[in-house]
Design a protein around this motif. Sequence first.
Motif, PDB file in Angstrom:
ATOM      1  N   SER A   1       0.824  -1.203   0.000  1.00 41.53           N
ATOM      2  CA  SER A   1       0.000   0.000   0.000  1.00 41.53           C
ATOM      3  C   SER A   1       0.855   1.249   0.000  1.00 41.53           C
ATOM      4  O   SER A   1       0.520   2.260  -0.620  1.00 41.53           O
ATOM      5  CB  SER A   1      -0.928   0.007   1.220  1.00 41.53           C
ATOM      6  OG  SER A   1      -0.165   0.102   2.414  1.00 41.53           O
ATOM      7  N   ALA A   2       2.009   1.200   0.709  1.00 37.95           N
ATOM      8  CA  ALA A   2       2.897   2.363   0.712  1.00 37.95           C
ATOM      9  C   ALA A   2       3.513   2.584  -0.655  1.00 37.95           C
ATOM     10  O   ALA A   2       3.626   3.707  -1.132  1.00 37.95           O
ATOM     11  CB  ALA A   2       3.996   2.184   1.757  1.00 37.95           C
TER      12      ALA A   2
ATOM     13  N   GLN B   1       9.043  12.442  12.599  1.00 41.09           N
ATOM     14  CA  GLN B   1       9.108  12.889  11.215  1.00 41.09           C
ATOM     15  C   GLN B   1       7.716  13.173  10.658  1.00 41.09           C
ATOM     16  O   GLN B   1       7.497  14.155   9.943  1.00 41.09           O
ATOM     17  CB  GLN B   1       9.817  11.838  10.359  1.00 41.09           C
ATOM     18  CG  GLN B   1      11.269  11.611  10.729  1.00 41.09           C
ATOM     19  CD  GLN B   1      11.903  10.504   9.903  1.00 41.09           C
ATOM     20  OE1 GLN B   1      11.334  10.032   8.912  1.00 41.09           O
ATOM     21  NE2 GLN B   1      13.086  10.064  10.313  1.00 41.09           N
ATOM     22  N   ARG B   2       6.788  12.318  10.992  1.00 41.58           N
ATOM     23  CA  ARG B   2       5.414  12.508  10.500  1.00 41.58           C
ATOM     24  C   ARG B   2       4.799  13.776  11.075  1.00 41.58           C
ATOM     25  O   ARG B   2       4.104  14.520  10.361  1.00 41.58           O
ATOM     26  CB  ARG B   2       4.566  11.277  10.875  1.00 41.58           C
ATOM     27  CG  ARG B   2       3.118  11.355  10.409  1.00 41.58           C
ATOM     28  CD  ARG B   2       3.046  11.352   8.908  1.00 41.58           C
ATOM     29  NE  ARG B   2       1.668  11.383   8.454  1.00 41.58           N
ATOM     30  CZ  ARG B   2       0.969  12.515   8.249  1.00 41.58           C
ATOM     31  NH1 ARG B   2       1.557  13.682   8.485  1.00 41.58           N
ATOM     32  NH2 ARG B   2      -0.260  12.461   7.808  1.00 41.58           N
TER      33      ARG B   2
ATOM     34  N   ASP C   1       5.407  11.034   0.420  1.00 39.89           N
ATOM     35  CA  ASP C   1       6.181  10.906   1.657  1.00 39.89           C
ATOM     36  C   ASP C   1       5.267  10.652   2.855  1.00 39.89           C
ATOM     37  O   ASP C   1       5.579   9.838   3.736  1.00 39.89           O
ATOM     38  CB  ASP C   1       7.000  12.173   1.892  1.00 39.89           C
ATOM     39  CG  ASP C   1       8.025  12.400   0.796  1.00 39.89           C
ATOM     40  OD1 ASP C   1       8.408  11.411   0.146  1.00 39.89           O
ATOM     41  OD2 ASP C   1       8.435  13.557   0.593  1.00 39.89           O
ATOM     42  N   VAL C   2       4.141  11.357   2.893  1.00 36.32           N
ATOM     43  CA  VAL C   2       3.198  11.165   3.992  1.00 36.32           C
ATOM     44  C   VAL C   2       2.629   9.753   3.981  1.00 36.32           C
ATOM     45  O   VAL C   2       2.529   9.089   5.029  1.00 36.32           O
ATOM     46  CB  VAL C   2       2.072  12.211   3.916  1.00 36.32           C
ATOM     47  CG1 VAL C   2       0.985  11.915   4.933  1.00 36.32           C
ATOM     48  CG2 VAL C   2       2.638  13.607   4.138  1.00 36.32           C
ATOM     49  N   THR C   3       2.265   9.272   2.802  1.00 40.66           N
ATOM     50  CA  THR C   3       1.718   7.919   2.699  1.00 40.66           C
ATOM     51  C   THR C   3       2.738   6.872   3.137  1.00 40.66           C
ATOM     52  O   THR C   3       2.407   5.910   3.842  1.00 40.66           O
ATOM     53  CB  THR C   3       1.274   7.648   1.261  1.00 40.66           C
ATOM     54  OG1 THR C   3       0.325   8.645   0.861  1.00 40.66           O
ATOM     55  CG2 THR C   3       0.626   6.269   1.144  1.00 40.66           C
ATOM     56  N   ASP C   4       3.988   7.057   2.721  1.00 37.14           N
ATOM     57  CA  ASP C   4       5.035   6.114   3.096  1.00 37.14           C
ATOM     58  C   ASP C   4       5.263   6.115   4.603  1.00 37.14           C
ATOM     59  O   ASP C   4       5.395   5.055   5.225  1.00 37.14           O
ATOM     60  CB  ASP C   4       6.325   6.472   2.358  1.00 37.14           C
ATOM     61  CG  ASP C   4       7.464   5.525   2.707  1.00 37.14           C
ATOM     62  OD1 ASP C   4       7.388   4.353   2.308  1.00 37.14           O
ATOM     63  OD2 ASP C   4       8.405   5.964   3.390  1.00 37.14           O
ATOM     64  N   LEU C   5       5.310   7.292   5.211  1.00 36.36           N
ATOM     65  CA  LEU C   5       5.504   7.367   6.658  1.00 36.36           C
ATOM     66  C   LEU C   5       4.338   6.730   7.407  1.00 36.36           C
ATOM     67  O   LEU C   5       4.536   6.018   8.402  1.00 36.36           O
ATOM     68  CB  LEU C   5       5.676   8.824   7.087  1.00 36.36           C
ATOM     69  CG  LEU C   5       7.051   9.453   6.837  1.00 36.36           C
ATOM     70  CD1 LEU C   5       7.037  10.929   7.204  1.00 36.36           C
ATOM     71  CD2 LEU C   5       8.127   8.723   7.623  1.00 36.36           C
TER      72      LEU C   5
ATOM     73  N   VAL D   1       4.660   3.625   9.984  1.00 32.36           N
ATOM     74  CA  VAL D   1       4.195   3.757  11.365  1.00 32.36           C
ATOM     75  C   VAL D   1       3.236   2.630  11.716  1.00 32.36           C
ATOM     76  O   VAL D   1       3.324   2.012  12.789  1.00 32.36           O
ATOM     77  CB  VAL D   1       3.534   5.133  11.564  1.00 32.36           C
ATOM     78  CG1 VAL D   1       2.757   5.174  12.876  1.00 32.36           C
ATOM     79  CG2 VAL D   1       4.585   6.235  11.560  1.00 32.36           C
ATOM     80  N   ARG D   2       2.305   2.324  10.812  1.00 29.30           N
ATOM     81  CA  ARG D   2       1.352   1.236  11.084  1.00 29.30           C
ATOM     82  C   ARG D   2       2.067  -0.106  11.210  1.00 29.30           C
ATOM     83  O   ARG D   2       1.734  -0.926  12.070  1.00 29.30           O
ATOM     84  CB  ARG D   2       0.302   1.171   9.972  1.00 29.30           C
ATOM     85  CG  ARG D   2      -0.682   2.324   9.993  1.00 29.30           C
ATOM     86  CD  ARG D   2      -1.887   2.033   9.107  1.00 29.30           C
ATOM     87  NE  ARG D   2      -1.490   1.860   7.712  1.00 29.30           N
ATOM     88  CZ  ARG D   2      -1.455   2.833   6.818  1.00 29.30           C
ATOM     89  NH1 ARG D   2      -1.759   4.075   7.185  1.00 29.30           N
ATOM     90  NH2 ARG D   2      -1.093   2.615   5.580  1.00 29.30           N
TER      91      ARG D   2
END
Length: 317
Positions: free
Chosen positions: A53-54, A208-209, A157-161, A165-166
């Motif tokens: 998904s990332a 970072q997020r 970048d937000v999606t990857d972070l 995290v999940r």
Amino acid sequence: MVDMTSHLPRRAALALPTAALAVALLAGCVGSGAQSGDEASGGAADTSAVEESAEGGGDGVGVGDADRQVITEGTVVLAVDDPRAAANDAALLVEHAGGRVAERVENAGSGVDGVQDASASLVVRVPATEVSRVLEQLRAFGDVRSVQLTSTDVTGDVTDLDARVRALETSVGRLEALLAQATTTQAVIEAEQTLTDRQEQLEQLLSQRALLADRVEMATFRLEMWTADAAPAVAQTGFWGGVSTGWESLVTAVGTVLLVVGVLLPWAIALGVVALLAIALRSRMRRQVTTASPVATPPAEPVGVGGGASSGDVPRD
């Protein structure tokens, strides 16, 4: 989690948590977020799904404009009558818009009132949704000389972070469950060490997020205020901008050459005078030496009659 020990003998059921913990610890050395130490307990499929998904959302495919994460930054230059007074008004405007002033620098000018050549610089942060309204209200303070704002899309970048995290949160939860089932001291120590590493990684990603979310939510730009006669000229772009830049560089180079020539010219004249004096002095010394020591010619000796006779012998009759 499905209880796999219900169909095994009692001894095998007691040994299963320890074996699962050992496998998890070995697997935990390989990954750093998505590949966690709980792959042996069936978490590999879930982690792989998160990674997919990332990867799929990293380029922003399928993300609507309303869901995009954009960082807005830039510079605004204003020509105002009183930069310091305008800086106060701008700070109040930013605060009313829900923002804040991150940096403020004021320089007093010359003249009786201290306004001539004065300047002020503010680094302001305003909500991204209020940028247009704040810029429009800033036009009432003076003449807007330039507005340079850039928008950077960081949706990937937000999606990857978020995916990382999940994955780490899932890994931490499962490691905590394995730690609760550990039966030996060595297993507990190893599980705690792995769990500590995962928690540190999770905290770094969360930091970072949060920083990225703050930059997306709050636009940042520098507001420079000058008096009309001291405001910097707006840089031209395109072909004529290149011509202007080239002409300015040529003028600067010629001015630098003339400056160097002007600095060296007095030294060259002085050295030339010294050289001429040295040459003249050397020529004069040569003439004096030649005049004081002329070359003397020796007198000729008379030749006698009998050969070998001296000049004092008197010839006989």
